[in-house]
Enzyme design. Structure first.
Site, PDB file in Angstrom:
ATOM      1  N   ASP A  17       5.195   0.046 -11.163  1.00  0.00           N
ATOM      2  CA  ASP A  17       3.954  -0.505 -10.575  1.00  0.00           C
ATOM      3  C   ASP A  17       2.822  -0.788 -11.572  1.00  0.00           C
ATOM      4  OD1 ASP A  17       5.477  -0.023  -8.328  1.00  0.00           O
ATOM      5  OD2 ASP A  17       4.062   1.330  -7.356  1.00  0.00           O
ATOM      6  N   ASP A  55       4.894  -2.757  -6.260  1.00  0.00           N
ATOM      7  CA  ASP A  55       4.390  -2.404  -4.936  1.00  0.00           C
ATOM      8  C   ASP A  55       4.065  -3.725  -4.233  1.00  0.00           C
ATOM      9  OD1 ASP A  55       3.859   0.057  -3.539  1.00  0.00           O
ATOM     10  OD2 ASP A  55       1.705  -0.305  -3.679  1.00  0.00           O
ATOM     11  N   HIS A  57       3.110  -5.062  -0.496  1.00  0.00           N
ATOM     12  CA  HIS A  57       2.793  -4.810   0.911  1.00  0.00           C
ATOM     13  C   HIS A  57       2.416  -6.081   1.657  1.00  0.00           C
ATOM     14  CE1 HIS A  57       2.819  -0.587  -0.031  1.00  0.00           C
ATOM     15  NE2 HIS A  57       1.744  -0.625  -0.787  1.00  0.00           N
ATOM     16  N   HIS A  61      -0.730  -3.572   6.234  1.00  0.00           N
ATOM     17  CA  HIS A  61       0.255  -2.496   6.065  1.00  0.00           C
ATOM     18  C   HIS A  61      -0.308  -1.164   6.588  1.00  0.00           C
ATOM     19  CE1 HIS A  61       2.914   0.310   3.773  1.00  0.00           C
ATOM     20  NE2 HIS A  61       3.794  -0.612   4.078  1.00  0.00           N
ATOM     21  N   HIS A  90      -4.187  -2.974  -0.981  1.00  0.00           N
ATOM     22  CA  HIS A  90      -3.783  -3.194  -2.379  1.00  0.00           C
ATOM     23  C   HIS A  90      -2.413  -3.851  -2.427  1.00  0.00           C
ATOM     24  CE1 HIS A  90      -1.773   0.539  -1.296  1.00  0.00           C
ATOM     25  NE2 HIS A  90      -0.868   0.238  -2.213  1.00  0.00           N
ATOM     26  N   LYS A 115       8.957  -2.880  -3.275  1.00  0.00           N
ATOM     27  CA  LYS A 115       8.970  -1.778  -2.294  1.00  0.00           C
ATOM     28  C   LYS A 115       7.677  -1.770  -1.501  1.00  0.00           C
ATOM     29  CE  LYS A 115       7.242   1.338  -5.812  1.00  0.00           C
ATOM     30  NZ  LYS A 115       5.929   1.563  -5.183  1.00  0.00           N
ATOM     31  N   CYS A 160       3.734   7.136  -7.209  1.00  0.00           N
ATOM     32  CA  CYS A 160       5.000   6.414  -7.365  1.00  0.00           C
ATOM     33  C   CYS A 160       5.841   6.913  -8.538  1.00  0.00           C
ATOM     34  CB  CYS A 160       4.737   4.919  -7.435  1.00  0.00           C
ATOM     35  SG  CYS A 160       4.114   4.290  -5.841  1.00  0.00           S
TER      36      CYS A 160
HETATM   37  C1  VGL Z   1       0.898   3.766  -5.427  1.00  0.00           C
HETATM   38  C2  VGL Z   1      -0.582   4.496  -3.837  1.00  0.00           C
HETATM   39  C3  VGL Z   1      -0.217   3.465  -2.995  1.00  0.00           C
HETATM   40  C4  VGL Z   1       1.503   3.965  -6.780  1.00  0.00           C
HETATM   41  C5  VGL Z   1       1.297   2.730  -4.584  1.00  0.00           C
HETATM   42  O1  VGL Z   1       1.998   2.970  -7.365  1.00  0.00           O
HETATM   43  O2  VGL Z   1       1.478   5.107  -7.274  1.00  0.00           O
HETATM   44  N1  VGL Z   1      -0.016   4.645  -5.028  1.00  0.00           N
HETATM   45  N2  VGL Z   1       0.717   2.585  -3.382  1.00  0.00           N
HETATM   46 ZN    ZN Z   2       1.086   0.893  -2.185  1.00  0.00          ZN
END
Ligand code: VGL
Ligand code: ZN
Length: 215
Positions: A17, A55, A57, A61, A90, A115, A160
């Site tokens: 990410d 990431d 979404h 979401h 995000h 994901k 993550c």
């Molecule tokens: C993440 C919060 C929400 C991450 C992703 O990449 O750690 N954290 N979505």
């Molecule tokens: Zn996320």
């Protein structure tokens, strides 16, 4: 504990990410999130295999605080699968915030795992969504390719990266996390708890230098 440096053929660099929204100026900024970019770019040279996660979404979401009346970012709610931290909107599919950081070298990536695209369920781990049941397919991909060792880097350490490392261990991979190639969000003590959980699970912590010297 003695540091064991994995050999190159069977290991993959798993880059979690490294997206604009997780960097300073983004929607869910990880403090110093962007400092991992040059470190990760340099590390790629020490790997035969590079896998990225993104990431990804849909709008509205269920992990977004804006989807829950009366709730704000970093509050928690109970989902069918357990407690879920709520986030600012995000990494919405197709937006600039969901793009990889512009300086991240993506040319060596053999696979990009997206994901968090199911509206009802969040997905921190590169292996399973947060119900701990719905697979992304990564285990099968890595096994078929003979990869047995993962070096995990990226954002965020306490979400993550942590869940990817823990699930990687549980799936039977040898897992390392490169401390100076990851940064955390740290909400309610989550960062210290993440390192504890990773140590407990048998994740080995390395510095980028350990891998670059061995290459
Ligand atoms: C993440 C919060 C929400 C991450 C992703 O990449 O750690 N954290 N979505
Ligand atoms: Zn996320």
């Amino acid at each position: 504990m003695e540091r064991v440096i994995p050999t190159i053929a069977m290991r993959a660099l798993l880059v979690i990410d490294v997206q604009n929204d997780f960097c300073p100026g983004g929607a869910l900024p990880v403090p110093e999130g962007d400092v991992v970019v040059p470190v990760i770019n340099e590390l790629m040279a020490a790997f035969d295999h590079v896998v990225l996660t993104q990431d990804w979404h849909p709008e509205g979401h269920h992990s977004f605080a804006s989807s829950h009346a009366g709730k704000g970012p970093y509050d928690t709610v109970e989902m069918d699968y357990g407690e879920q931290v709520l986030w600012p909107d995000h990494c919405v599919q197709g937006t600039a915030g969901a793009d990889f950081h512009p300086d991240l070298n993506t040319t060596r990536a053999e696979l990009i795992i997206r994901k968090g695209f199911r509206p009802e369920i969040d997905s921190y781990s590169a292996f399973f969504e947060n119900d701990q049941e719905t697979p992304t397919g990564l285990t099968g991909y890595l096994r078929e390719r003979g990869i047995d060792t993962l070096v995990v880097v990226g954002l965020a350490t306490d979400f993550c990266v942590k869940w990817s490392a823990l699930d990687g261990c549980e799936q039977g991979f040898t897992v390392h996390v490169v401390e100076d190639a990851t940064r955390g969000i740290d909400t309610n003590g989550s960062l210290a708890a993440a390192w504890d959980a990773m140590h407990e699970a048998g994740v080995q912590v390395l510095e980028a230098e350990d891998l670059l010297q061995a290459a």
